[in-house]
Design a protein around this motif. Structure first.
Motif, PDB file in Angstrom:
ATOM      1  N   VAL A  13       0.846  -1.201   0.000  1.00  0.00           N
ATOM      2  CA  VAL A  13       0.000   0.000   0.000  1.00  0.00           C
ATOM      3  C   VAL A  13       0.875   1.243   0.000  1.00  0.00           C
ATOM      4  CG1 VAL A  13      -1.697   1.336   1.304  1.00  0.00           C
ATOM      5  CG2 VAL A  13      -1.961  -1.152   1.094  1.00  0.00           C
ATOM      6  N   GLY A  16       2.521   1.645  -3.430  1.00  0.00           N
ATOM      7  CA  GLY A  16       1.525   2.045  -4.421  1.00  0.00           C
ATOM      8  C   GLY A  16       1.092   3.491  -4.266  1.00  0.00           C
ATOM      9  N   VAL A  17       0.765   3.875  -3.044  1.00  0.00           N
ATOM     10  CA  VAL A  17       0.307   5.245  -2.802  1.00  0.00           C
ATOM     11  C   VAL A  17       1.436   6.240  -3.042  1.00  0.00           C
ATOM     12  CG1 VAL A  17      -0.541   6.828  -1.014  1.00  0.00           C
ATOM     13  CG2 VAL A  17      -1.579   4.564  -1.278  1.00  0.00           C
ATOM     14  N   THR A  18       2.644   5.891  -2.632  1.00  0.00           N
ATOM     15  CA  THR A  18       3.787   6.784  -2.863  1.00  0.00           C
ATOM     16  C   THR A  18       4.044   6.962  -4.359  1.00  0.00           C
ATOM     17  OG1 THR A  18       4.784   6.164  -0.755  1.00  0.00           O
ATOM     18  CG2 THR A  18       6.241   7.159  -2.402  1.00  0.00           C
ATOM     19  N   GLY A  20       1.932   6.526  -6.828  1.00  0.00           N
ATOM     20  CA  GLY A  20       0.812   7.277  -7.391  1.00  0.00           C
ATOM     21  C   GLY A  20       0.886   8.753  -7.053  1.00  0.00           C
ATOM     22  N   ALA A 134      -3.935   7.519  -9.172  1.00  0.00           N
ATOM     23  CA  ALA A 134      -4.848   6.485  -8.685  1.00  0.00           C
ATOM     24  C   ALA A 134      -4.755   5.229  -9.548  1.00  0.00           C
ATOM     25  CB  ALA A 134      -6.282   7.020  -8.655  1.00  0.00           C
ATOM     26  N   VAL A 137      -1.799   3.271  -8.346  1.00  0.00           N
ATOM     27  CA  VAL A 137      -2.104   2.566  -7.097  1.00  0.00           C
ATOM     28  C   VAL A 137      -2.902   1.291  -7.388  1.00  0.00           C
ATOM     29  CG1 VAL A 137      -3.274   2.706  -4.857  1.00  0.00           C
ATOM     30  CG2 VAL A 137      -2.029   4.696  -5.732  1.00  0.00           C
ATOM     31  N   LYS A 138      -3.892   1.394  -8.266  1.00  0.00           N
ATOM     32  CA  LYS A 138      -4.704   0.217  -8.598  1.00  0.00           C
ATOM     33  C   LYS A 138      -3.859  -0.862  -9.255  1.00  0.00           C
ATOM     34  CE  LYS A 138      -8.854  -1.372 -10.921  1.00  0.00           C
ATOM     35  NZ  LYS A 138      -9.958  -1.066 -11.826  1.00  0.00           N
ATOM     36  N   GLY A 141      -1.752  -2.610  -6.739  1.00  0.00           N
ATOM     37  CA  GLY A 141      -2.585  -3.527  -5.976  1.00  0.00           C
ATOM     38  C   GLY A 141      -2.946  -4.782  -6.737  1.00  0.00           C
ATOM     39  N   MET A 151      -7.371  -3.215  -1.193  1.00  0.00           N
ATOM     40  CA  MET A 151      -6.611  -2.205  -1.938  1.00  0.00           C
ATOM     41  C   MET A 151      -7.175  -1.947  -3.333  1.00  0.00           C
ATOM     42  SD  MET A 151      -2.532  -2.018  -2.545  1.00  0.00           S
ATOM     43  CE  MET A 151      -1.760  -0.678  -3.430  1.00  0.00           C
ATOM     44  N   ALA A 155      -8.791   1.527  -4.478  1.00  0.00           N
ATOM     45  CA  ALA A 155      -8.102   2.266  -5.547  1.00  0.00           C
ATOM     46  C   ALA A 155      -9.006   2.407  -6.763  1.00  0.00           C
ATOM     47  CB  ALA A 155      -6.795   1.562  -5.923  1.00  0.00           C
TER      48      ALA A 155
END
Length: 186
Positions: A13, A16-18, A20, A134, A137-138, A141, A151, A155
C-alpha cells in the motif's frame, strides 16, 4: 493473518500510494511550470482540439460507467451471478478507457497546463492529475501478491470518482454550457 503478511501488505500500500502520489505531483508540477502551447498535437480526425477533447472525454466517461457496472457485477453487488468472462470485459474496458483518456490528458498538460482561475477549473486540474496516480495505485494492488484485499476496490473506487469528477468538470460542463462541439473553437 500473520504479522509478516500484514507488514508486506502495508508495504505494498505504501509503495503504491507513494508511486501514485509522485506521478500525480509530477504531472501537476509539469502542467504548472510548462508554458502551454495552446495548440493541438494530434486531432485524431476531429476538426478542433476542443472537439477532440470533449468527445474523447465523453467516451471515457461512458467507459468508466461501464467499468463501474462490471466491477459491481464481479464483486456480486448486482444480485445476479457474473458471467465467467466479466473480469476480462472489466479489464478491457479499463484499458480502452485509459487509452482514450491519454490524448485528452496529454493535450490538457501540453496545450493548456494547470489552471486555477475558477473553482471548477482548479477541481478539474487537481482531479486530472490525481487520475493517473490512482491508476498506478490500482495497478500496484492488482500485481502485488501481498496487496491487502481492500486495496484494489478502494483504488478502483477512487479512480472511478476522480475520472467522473474530471469528465463532469470538463466535457459535461462544456456540453452543458456550449453544446456539443461541431468544429471551430480552439
Amino acid at each position: 493473518m500473520d504479522v509478516r503478511t500484514d507488514a508486506r501488505g502495508g508495504r505494498v500500500v505504501l509503495v503504491g500510494v507513494t508511486a501514485g502520489a509522485l506521478l500525480s505531483v509530477a504531472l501537476g508540477v509539469y502542467a504548472k511550470v510548462h508554458t502551454p502551447t495552446g495548440g493541438a498535437i494530434a486531432l485524431f480526425g476531429f476538426d478542433t482540439m476542443i472537439q477532440m477533447k470533449v468527445w474523447l472525454a465523453l467516451v471515457t466517461g461512458v467507459l468508466v460507467l461501464a467499468q463501474l457496472v462490471t466491477a459491481l457485477w464481479m464483486y456480486g453487488r448486482l444480485g445476479r451471478p457474473a458471467p465467467a468472462r466479466i473480469g476480462l470485459v472489466h479489464r478491457t474496458l479499463g484499458l480502452v478507457a485509459l487509452v482514450v483518456s491519454l490524448p485528452v490528458a496529454y493535450h490538457c498538460l501540453w496545450s493548456i497546463g494547470f489552471e486555477s482561475y475558477t473553482g471548477r477549473v482548479l477541481l478539474h486540474s487537481l482531479a486530472g492529475c490525481l487520475v493517473y496516480g490512482a491508476f498506478v495505485v490500482k495497478v500496484v494492488g492488482l500485481h502485488a501478491a501481498a496487496a491487502p484485499r481492500w486495496m484494489v476496490p478502494v483504488a478502483g473506487g477512487t479512480l472511478f470518482t476522480l475520472l467522473v469528477v474530471t469528465v463532469l468538470t470538463s466535457a459535461v460542463w462544456y456540453v452543458g454550457t456550449q453544446g456539443l462541439p461541431q468544429g471551430g473553437g480552439y
